[in-house]
Scaffold this active site. Structure first.
Site, PDB file in Angstrom:
ATOM      1  N   ALA A   1       0.805  -1.221   0.000  1.00  0.00           N
ATOM      2  CA  ALA A   1       0.000   0.000   0.000  1.00  0.00           C
ATOM      3  C   ALA A   1       0.838   1.272   0.000  1.00  0.00           C
ATOM      4  O   ALA A   1       0.374   2.328   0.427  1.00  0.00           O
ATOM      5  CB  ALA A   1      -0.940  -0.009   1.203  1.00  0.00           C
TER       6      ALA A   1
ATOM      7  N   ASN B   1       3.827 -10.909   4.864  1.00  0.00           N
ATOM      8  CA  ASN B   1       3.161  -9.900   4.043  1.00  0.00           C
ATOM      9  C   ASN B   1       4.170  -8.974   3.384  1.00  0.00           C
ATOM     10  O   ASN B   1       5.098  -8.490   4.019  1.00  0.00           O
ATOM     11  CB  ASN B   1       2.179  -9.092   4.894  1.00  0.00           C
TER      12      ASN B   1
ATOM     13  N   ARG C   1      12.530 -24.539  -3.105  1.00  0.00           N
ATOM     14  CA  ARG C   1      13.810 -24.414  -3.813  1.00  0.00           C
ATOM     15  C   ARG C   1      14.341 -22.984  -3.795  1.00  0.00           C
ATOM     16  O   ARG C   1      15.460 -22.737  -4.234  1.00  0.00           O
ATOM     17  CB  ARG C   1      13.655 -24.895  -5.263  1.00  0.00           C
TER      18      ARG C   1
ATOM     19  N   ASP D   1      -4.963 -10.750  12.426  1.00  0.00           N
ATOM     20  CA  ASP D   1      -6.339 -10.281  12.274  1.00  0.00           C
ATOM     21  C   ASP D   1      -7.210 -11.271  11.516  1.00  0.00           C
ATOM     22  O   ASP D   1      -8.384 -10.989  11.243  1.00  0.00           O
ATOM     23  CB  ASP D   1      -6.377  -8.913  11.581  1.00  0.00           C
ATOM     24  N   GLY D   2      -6.641 -12.427  11.153  1.00  0.00           N
ATOM     25  CA  GLY D   2      -7.386 -13.412  10.395  1.00  0.00           C
ATOM     26  C   GLY D   2      -7.457 -13.101   8.914  1.00  0.00           C
ATOM     27  O   GLY D   2      -8.048 -13.872   8.149  1.00  0.00           O
TER      28      GLY D   2
ATOM     29  N   HIS E   1      -4.501 -11.069   7.226  1.00  0.00           N
ATOM     30  CA  HIS E   1      -3.122 -11.018   6.746  1.00  0.00           C
ATOM     31  C   HIS E   1      -2.429 -12.376   6.782  1.00  0.00           C
ATOM     32  O   HIS E   1      -1.628 -12.686   5.890  1.00  0.00           O
ATOM     33  CB  HIS E   1      -2.299 -10.024   7.582  1.00  0.00           C
TER      34      HIS E   1
ATOM     35  N   ASP F   1      -0.510  -2.955  12.675  1.00  0.00           N
ATOM     36  CA  ASP F   1      -0.441  -2.298  11.370  1.00  0.00           C
ATOM     37  C   ASP F   1      -1.745  -1.531  11.107  1.00  0.00           C
ATOM     38  O   ASP F   1      -2.181  -1.406   9.970  1.00  0.00           O
ATOM     39  CB  ASP F   1      -0.167  -3.321  10.262  1.00  0.00           C
TER      40      ASP F   1
ATOM     41  N   ALA G   1      -4.198  -2.930   2.721  1.00  0.00           N
ATOM     42  CA  ALA G   1      -3.609  -1.639   3.123  1.00  0.00           C
ATOM     43  C   ALA G   1      -3.708  -1.480   4.635  1.00  0.00           C
ATOM     44  O   ALA G   1      -4.592  -0.799   5.154  1.00  0.00           O
ATOM     45  CB  ALA G   1      -4.326  -0.494   2.402  1.00  0.00           C
TER      46      ALA G   1
END
EC number: 3.5.1.25
Length: 379
Positions: free
Chosen positions: A133, A212, A220, A241-242, A244, A267, A302
């Protein structure tokens, strides 16, 4: 003035103890088991955990730290404090140098007041391939003069800067930051495993929101995630937060790094606590739908609308950590990142009385900062 919190389940680094604690002049003076002597502030068996420490937060309650607006910043801090975050680092996003230095200079005032624990520059020295973002037009490789100005603008309160180690000049920038007492965090990066390890060797000590905005794990081509999880020098941030990070990947990271190298972060952006709608992060438009924030253009995630109490609760209920373990990743480890674990981050005699009282379902009943109720629990 002495305060006693009694009839509580006190969460310390060595477990949960039924008992009481006393506070004088903003610090914890005694921790006892069983029934408290005299009349205490009775908590009816609620848990007391250390105040949460959020080292990566862009705002909340409509207030955005990247604007440098002090009224907005105070509003955001107040919102997160009510949700148990007693120590908070304000994060900026990629932008022109003049905007970054102006915001940092303003926020330094709140650091001097003790309202903020520091300033974090997320960018501008990050990968275009993993910018998330951040405004791609503002991305750049580290410039020594500009970097010096960014650090100077914070008047000693710049605590962290996120950087992609593969960029030209990044390793020298990391070494400079380390010498200035600023944490270099690796993130928003497309680095190889070797480039990531070179960044750690240069002094980087944090992984900005692991998984993230970085090259994914591949058997590999292990990339930055494997390097950051395995290196004992690195603390990894995780956004629980479920959205990310899947709970299984949370468990994988915590198993690999241990609680002593895992720090929960929010975040969070200005939209936290505000509901769905249109917002701005830096210069980028953000739409929030069903609590999930995404760029208006392109749809990248974001930031979040997360608060630390929700992250803590999910870590116990969805990821499977004990309450004591969750207190480490929500409080003690991030306090250690900031070098403040001697004062905050756990419940111990001599430490600041930064405390969160939790109901049976782990929702917040009360918040205390340095011995003063920010949110007083209802008996």
């Amino acid at each position: 003035m002495s305060i006693t919190l009694a009839d509580a389940r006190i969460v310390t680094t060595d477990g949960v103890h039924e008992g009481w604690l006393t506070i004088e002049d903003g610090r914890i003076t005694h921790i006892g088991h069983g029934t408290a002597p005299g009349n205490g502030y009775r908590l009816a068996g609620r848990h007391i955990v250390p105040g949460f420490v959020d080292i990566h937060n862009h705002g909340g309650a409509g207030g955005s730290f990247p604007t440098g607006d002090l009224e907005q910043a105070r509003k955001a801090v107040g919102y997160h404090t009510a949700h148990g975050t007693t120590t908070l680092v304000a994060s900026l996003v990629t932008g022109p140098a003049r905007e970054l230095t102006s915001a940092a200079s303003a926020l330094a005032e709140l650091c001097e007041e003790g309202l903020l624990a520091g300033i974090h520059y997320e960018g501008p020295y990050i990968s275009a391939a993993r910018c998330g973002a951040h405004d791609p037009a503002q991305l750049r490789s580290p410039d020594p003069a500009e970097l010096g100005d960014l650090v100077k603008a914070g008047r000693g309160h710049v605590r962290m800067l996120t950087i992609a180690p593969e960029l030209p000049g990044a390793l020298n920038a990391i070494a400079f930051l380390t010498g200035e007492g600023v944490i270099a965090a690796l993130g928003h990066t497309d680095a190889t495993l070797e480039q990531t390890l070179a960044g750690v060797d240069a002094g980087a000590r944090v992984a900005t929101h692991l998984y993230n905005a970085m090259a994914p794990l591949h058997h590999r081509d292990p990339g930055p995630i494997a390097a950051l999880l395995q290196d004992e020098r690195v603390t990894v941030e995780l956004i629980n937060d479920g959205v990310h990070v899947h709970p299984a990947m949370m468990r994988l990271a915590i198993t690999a790094a241990g609680t002593s190298r895992t720090a929960l972060i929010t975040d969070a952006i200005a939209a936290a606590g505000m509901g769905d709608g249109r917002y701005v992060l830096g210069d980028m438009g953000v739409d929030v739908k069903n609590g999930v924030a995404r760029l208006t253009e392109g749809g990248s995630i974001a930031g979040s609308t997360l608060t630390m109490d929700v992250a803590f609760r999910r870590t116990v209920q969805e990821v499977g950590l004990s309450i004591s373990e969750a207190a480490v990743v929500a409080s003690l480890t991030p306090a250690r990142v900031l070098g403040q674990d001697g004062r905050i981050g756990s419940i111990a005699v001599g430490k600041d009385a930064d405390l969160v009282v939790l109901n049976e379902d782990l929702t917040v009943a009360g918040v205390m900062k340095q011995g003063t109720w920010v949110k007083e629990p209802i008996a």
